[in-house]
Write a protein that holds these residues in place. Structure first.
Motif, PDB file in Angstrom:
ATOM      1  N   VAL A 116       0.879  -1.180   0.000  1.00 13.85           N
ATOM      2  CA  VAL A 116       0.000   0.000   0.000  1.00 13.85           C
ATOM      3  C   VAL A 116       0.913   1.226   0.000  1.00 13.85           C
ATOM      4  O   VAL A 116       1.665   1.444   0.964  1.00 13.85           O
ATOM      5  CB  VAL A 116      -0.927   0.015   1.219  1.00 13.85           C
ATOM      6  CG1 VAL A 116      -1.871   1.208   1.146  1.00 13.85           C
ATOM      7  CG2 VAL A 116      -1.713  -1.284   1.275  1.00 13.85           C
ATOM      8  N   VAL A 117       0.860   1.974  -1.072  1.00 13.85           N
ATOM      9  CA  VAL A 117       1.804   3.102  -1.242  1.00 13.85           C
ATOM     10  C   VAL A 117       1.040   4.327  -1.726  1.00 13.85           C
ATOM     11  O   VAL A 117      -0.112   4.214  -2.161  1.00 13.85           O
ATOM     12  CB  VAL A 117       2.886   2.735  -2.269  1.00 13.85           C
ATOM     13  CG1 VAL A 117       3.686   1.523  -1.808  1.00 13.85           C
ATOM     14  CG2 VAL A 117       2.271   2.490  -3.634  1.00 13.85           C
ATOM     15  N   PRO A 118       1.678   5.470  -1.670  1.00 13.11           N
ATOM     16  CA  PRO A 118       1.030   6.655  -2.233  1.00 13.11           C
ATOM     17  C   PRO A 118       0.846   6.476  -3.735  1.00 13.11           C
ATOM     18  O   PRO A 118       1.720   5.932  -4.407  1.00 13.11           O
ATOM     19  CB  PRO A 118       2.022   7.780  -1.957  1.00 13.11           C
ATOM     20  CG  PRO A 118       2.863   7.289  -0.834  1.00 13.11           C
ATOM     21  CD  PRO A 118       2.943   5.809  -1.005  1.00 13.11           C
ATOM     22  N   ALA A 119      -0.292   6.935  -4.239  1.00 11.54           N
ATOM     23  CA  ALA A 119      -0.548   6.824  -5.672  1.00 11.54           C
ATOM     24  C   ALA A 119       0.519   7.569  -6.463  1.00 11.54           C
ATOM     25  O   ALA A 119       0.858   7.209  -7.588  1.00 11.54           O
ATOM     26  CB  ALA A 119      -1.934   7.374  -6.001  1.00 11.54           C
ATOM     27  N   SER A 120       1.072   8.615  -5.834  1.00 12.14           N
ATOM     28  CA  SER A 120       2.065   9.400  -6.554  1.00 12.14           C
ATOM     29  C   SER A 120       3.366   8.630  -6.748  1.00 12.14           C
ATOM     30  O   SER A 120       4.236   9.057  -7.500  1.00 12.14           O
ATOM     31  CB  SER A 120       2.349  10.697  -5.799  1.00 12.14           C
ATOM     32  OG  SER A 120       2.839  10.397  -4.508  1.00 12.14           O
ATOM     33  N   ALA A 121       3.481   7.484  -6.098  1.00 11.88           N
ATOM     34  CA  ALA A 121       4.690   6.677  -6.258  1.00 11.88           C
ATOM     35  C   ALA A 121       4.746   6.070  -7.662  1.00 11.88           C
ATOM     36  O   ALA A 121       5.768   5.484  -8.044  1.00 11.88           O
ATOM     37  CB  ALA A 121       4.757   5.586  -5.195  1.00 11.88           C
ATOM     38  N   GLU A 122       3.676   6.212  -8.369  1.00 15.32           N
ATOM     39  CA  GLU A 122       3.650   5.804  -9.784  1.00 15.32           C
ATOM     40  C   GLU A 122       4.921   6.253 -10.493  1.00 15.32           C
ATOM     41  O   GLU A 122       5.508   5.556 -11.311  1.00 15.32           O
ATOM     42  CB  GLU A 122       2.419   6.455 -10.448  1.00 15.32           C
ATOM     43  CG  GLU A 122       2.218   6.092 -11.904  1.00 15.32           C
ATOM     44  CD  GLU A 122       1.491   4.755 -12.053  1.00 15.32           C
ATOM     45  OE1 GLU A 122       0.402   4.617 -11.461  1.00 15.32           O
ATOM     46  OE2 GLU A 122       2.043   3.854 -12.735  1.00 15.32           O
ATOM     47  N   ARG A 123       5.311   7.473 -10.099  1.00 21.25           N
ATOM     48  CA  ARG A 123       6.434   8.116 -10.746  1.00 21.25           C
ATOM     49  C   ARG A 123       7.736   7.326 -10.591  1.00 21.25           C
ATOM     50  O   ARG A 123       8.624   7.414 -11.447  1.00 21.25           O
ATOM     51  CB  ARG A 123       6.591   9.493 -10.120  1.00 21.25           C
ATOM     52  CG  ARG A 123       7.437  10.471 -10.843  1.00 21.25           C
ATOM     53  CD  ARG A 123       7.229  11.847 -10.247  1.00 21.25           C
ATOM     54  NE  ARG A 123       8.239  12.745 -10.767  1.00 21.25           N
ATOM     55  CZ  ARG A 123       9.438  12.857 -10.230  1.00 21.25           C
ATOM     56  NH1 ARG A 123       9.763  12.142  -9.193  1.00 21.25           N
ATOM     57  NH2 ARG A 123      10.313  13.710 -10.761  1.00 21.25           N
ATOM     58  N   ILE A 124       7.852   6.610  -9.492  1.00 26.68           N
ATOM     59  CA  ILE A 124       9.107   5.910  -9.256  1.00 26.68           C
ATOM     60  C   ILE A 124       8.930   4.398  -9.356  1.00 26.68           C
ATOM     61  O   ILE A 124       9.828   3.636  -9.003  1.00 26.68           O
ATOM     62  CB  ILE A 124       9.685   6.261  -7.866  1.00 26.68           C
ATOM     63  CG1 ILE A 124       8.683   5.857  -6.770  1.00 26.68           C
ATOM     64  CG2 ILE A 124      10.032   7.726  -7.767  1.00 26.68           C
ATOM     65  CD1 ILE A 124       9.275   5.893  -5.376  1.00 26.68           C
ATOM     66  N   ALA A 125       7.768   3.979  -9.800  1.00 26.61           N
ATOM     67  CA  ALA A 125       7.505   2.535  -9.838  1.00 26.61           C
ATOM     68  C   ALA A 125       8.228   1.890 -11.007  1.00 26.61           C
ATOM     69  O   ALA A 125       8.272   2.449 -12.106  1.00 26.61           O
ATOM     70  CB  ALA A 125       6.006   2.292  -9.943  1.00 26.61           C
ATOM     71  N   PRO A 126       8.808   0.727 -10.789  1.00 26.03           N
ATOM     72  CA  PRO A 126       9.445   0.002 -11.892  1.00 26.03           C
ATOM     73  C   PRO A 126       8.374  -0.526 -12.846  1.00 26.03           C
ATOM     74  O   PRO A 126       7.194  -0.605 -12.482  1.00 26.03           O
ATOM     75  CB  PRO A 126      10.171  -1.136 -11.179  1.00 26.03           C
ATOM     76  CG  PRO A 126       9.487  -1.295  -9.869  1.00 26.03           C
ATOM     77  CD  PRO A 126       8.957   0.034  -9.500  1.00 26.03           C
ATOM     78  N   PRO A 127       8.768  -0.900 -14.061  1.00 30.80           N
ATOM     79  CA  PRO A 127       7.796  -1.291 -15.091  1.00 30.80           C
ATOM     80  C   PRO A 127       6.898  -2.451 -14.663  1.00 30.80           C
ATOM     81  O   PRO A 127       5.715  -2.476 -15.001  1.00 30.80           O
ATOM     82  CB  PRO A 127       8.674  -1.713 -16.263  1.00 30.80           C
ATOM     83  CG  PRO A 127       9.967  -1.017 -16.030  1.00 30.80           C
ATOM     84  CD  PRO A 127      10.148  -0.912 -14.557  1.00 30.80           C
ATOM     85  N   GLY A 128       7.413  -3.381 -13.901  1.00 31.32           N
ATOM     86  CA  GLY A 128       6.634  -4.556 -13.577  1.00 31.32           C
ATOM     87  C   GLY A 128       5.577  -4.362 -12.511  1.00 31.32           C
ATOM     88  O   GLY A 128       4.976  -5.332 -12.056  1.00 31.32           O
TER      89      GLY A 128
END
Lengths: 290, 290
Positions: B238-250
């Motif tokens: 469970v993470v901040p939605a804004s972490a999208e920015r740093i999420a790896p492709p998978g």
DNA sequence: GTGATCCATTCCGCAAGGTTATCGCAGGCC
DNA sequence: GGCCTGCGATAACCTTGCGGAATGGATCAC
């Protein structure tokens, strides 16, 4: 930017509370508060965060602290140097001397250097006219000069000197009575007038008094050379009796006992520009020159 | 030693007469005379010889001039720097940010650096509790924090963020209605609480609201690692939605639509310690964060 | 002599800085 | 809760000292 504010800033930054800083600065806390506010008005930024347990520097304050500390330190050093200068514990003494004080100046300066090693001494060999001009403009603190001096300078007499005939050993000058005639037969080696105007005037005056105008065979740029030429039998010379000190072995000096053959040497300074260093130097003269 | 006296000394030393120096200092000649006298009293020495054609430095004055000039120059520079600091044309901005502002902070700071290149910016990744403490003690000028903030700090809201389920692609989280049950079956990778107390509290609060207590299979020290472990099918997170920015492709992030899944991110600062640099920064938020 | 130039002195008004007294505020402590 | 304590801010007052205007005094040019 005042040194006071700088000091307040640095001290407050090092103190836990305004009150403590004020105590260290020997002022009351309201005064310190006002100074800090003035500083913050100048910087346009809050420099201290006031909290329950005192005040701490902000980030902005911290960026200024290093420079402020350095400046404060340098200003203190300058103050300290000023005080030492005022007390004569440090400083510089620019002295002048000329042909008329060949004997006096070096020994006195040596004694002074010994007594006040913190004060640096510069000793310049200058024509007396230049010495007087530099005393007037403050470029010299004092000078050994032929007395008397212009009335705007102060001076104390140190010693009398007189003219002497310098001749090679074996060439004996006669008594004063027949000196004029003797000189007519013995050509003179003399110092170039521009190198010693005072001495030249003294010699010319005496010769005029004696009523003789000896032939000049040679001019030289310094007394040592004049004496050397004398030793080489080029001629005789009229020099200060105190030049004995620098005369080569082959030369003898015989003092002249004539009306205008004597003069006084003293130490002169500008009473409108006495430095702390000079005030340390003057007492030496009373005891050493009398 | 006052900067005023220093300046007067240096200026007078460079001027032919007291009158000229006074004009350059924008004061009258009597005022300058008094300052010079004060200086000479401090130094215990005459510093200027007053003559018919003006005043010239004495030897003592000359020994002080170099140091005085240097000090004067540095004090002027300090003044100048203070003025630039006050105008915000120069300075330093110490900012803090945390997990709740992963997206906001870097872009805003980049824009600020672009607009105000003379102001250096330090951006520290800190737990929000530390940020608040440092804002209070002035060690930070501002911080990106989870809203709301304590009442002694000022803040403006910038954006809303919400929790999201991070899972490896292919592991599809269900709708909110059955999320609780789904989570019971999918162990969690989570950020170590000490590394993000605010985020952890937010997650725990939401889970409590949903009435589920998922198993924790792994803790990690930063969000990147959490997401990487998620990608590796170790679990979901469970993470901040804004972490999208740093999420790896998978990894895919699916926002959670639950009562306590949303929060506001803002920029906070200490109104009792606003710096010039901060005043340059704040306008950026109104236009850039709305 | 007269004027010009330059520094020193005197006197006055005012701003700046310091002190004293007091307030406001926040903890800590019965 | 009430009270005391410690810290900074504020207000009122007072002294100091700096700067300005006018003037004096010395020196030099003409």
């Amino acid at each position: 930017m005042d040194h006071r504010l700088l000091r307040t800033f640095v001290t407050t930054a090092q103190s836990p509370t305004f009150g403590a800083a004020a105590a260290r600065l020997r002022i009351t806390q309201p005064a310190l508060t006002k100074q800090v506010q003035q500083l913050e008005r100048l910087a346009g930024t809050v420099l201290f965060v006031r909290g329950r347990r005192g005040a701490r520097l902000t980030a902005a304050g911290r960026t200024l602290l290093a420079e402020a500390t350095e400046l404060d330190r340098r200003l203190r050093e300058f103050d300290h140097r000023l005080r030492r200068l005022a007390a004569g514990e440090e400083g510089h003494l620019a002295l002048g001397f000329g042909l008329s004080s060949i004997e006096l100046a070096p020994s006195l300066v040596a004694r002074f250097r010994d007594r006040c090693p913190e004060i640096t001494v510069a000793l310049d060999d200058l024509p007396s006219s230049v010495q007087v001009e530099r005393l007037r403009t403050g470029r010299l603190d004092g000078a050994f000069v032929r007395m008397p001096v212009p009335p705007d300078l102060e001076a104390i007499p140190l010693a009398r000197d007189r003219l002497a005939i310098a001749s090679a050993r074996g060439v004996e000058p006669p008594g004063t009575g027949v000196l004029a005639a003797w000189l007519e037969d013995h050509p003179l080696v003399r110092l170039r007038p521009a190198r010693g105007p005072g001495l030249t005037a003294q010699v010319d005056g005496m010769l005029e008094e004696l009523g003789c105008r000896p032939e000049i065979v040679q001019e030289a740029d310094d007394l040592q050379t004049v004496l050397a030429l004398t030793a080489a039998h080029l001629g005789v010379a009229v020099v200060p009796a105190s030049a004995e000190r620098i005369a080569p072995p082959g030369v003898q000096l015989v003092a002249i006992d004539a009306p205008r053959a004597e003069w006084e040497v003293g130490f002169a300074w500008n009473p409108a520009a006495t430095s702390g260093a000079l005030r340390r130097f003057l007492p030496l003269l009373d005891r050493g020159g009398a």
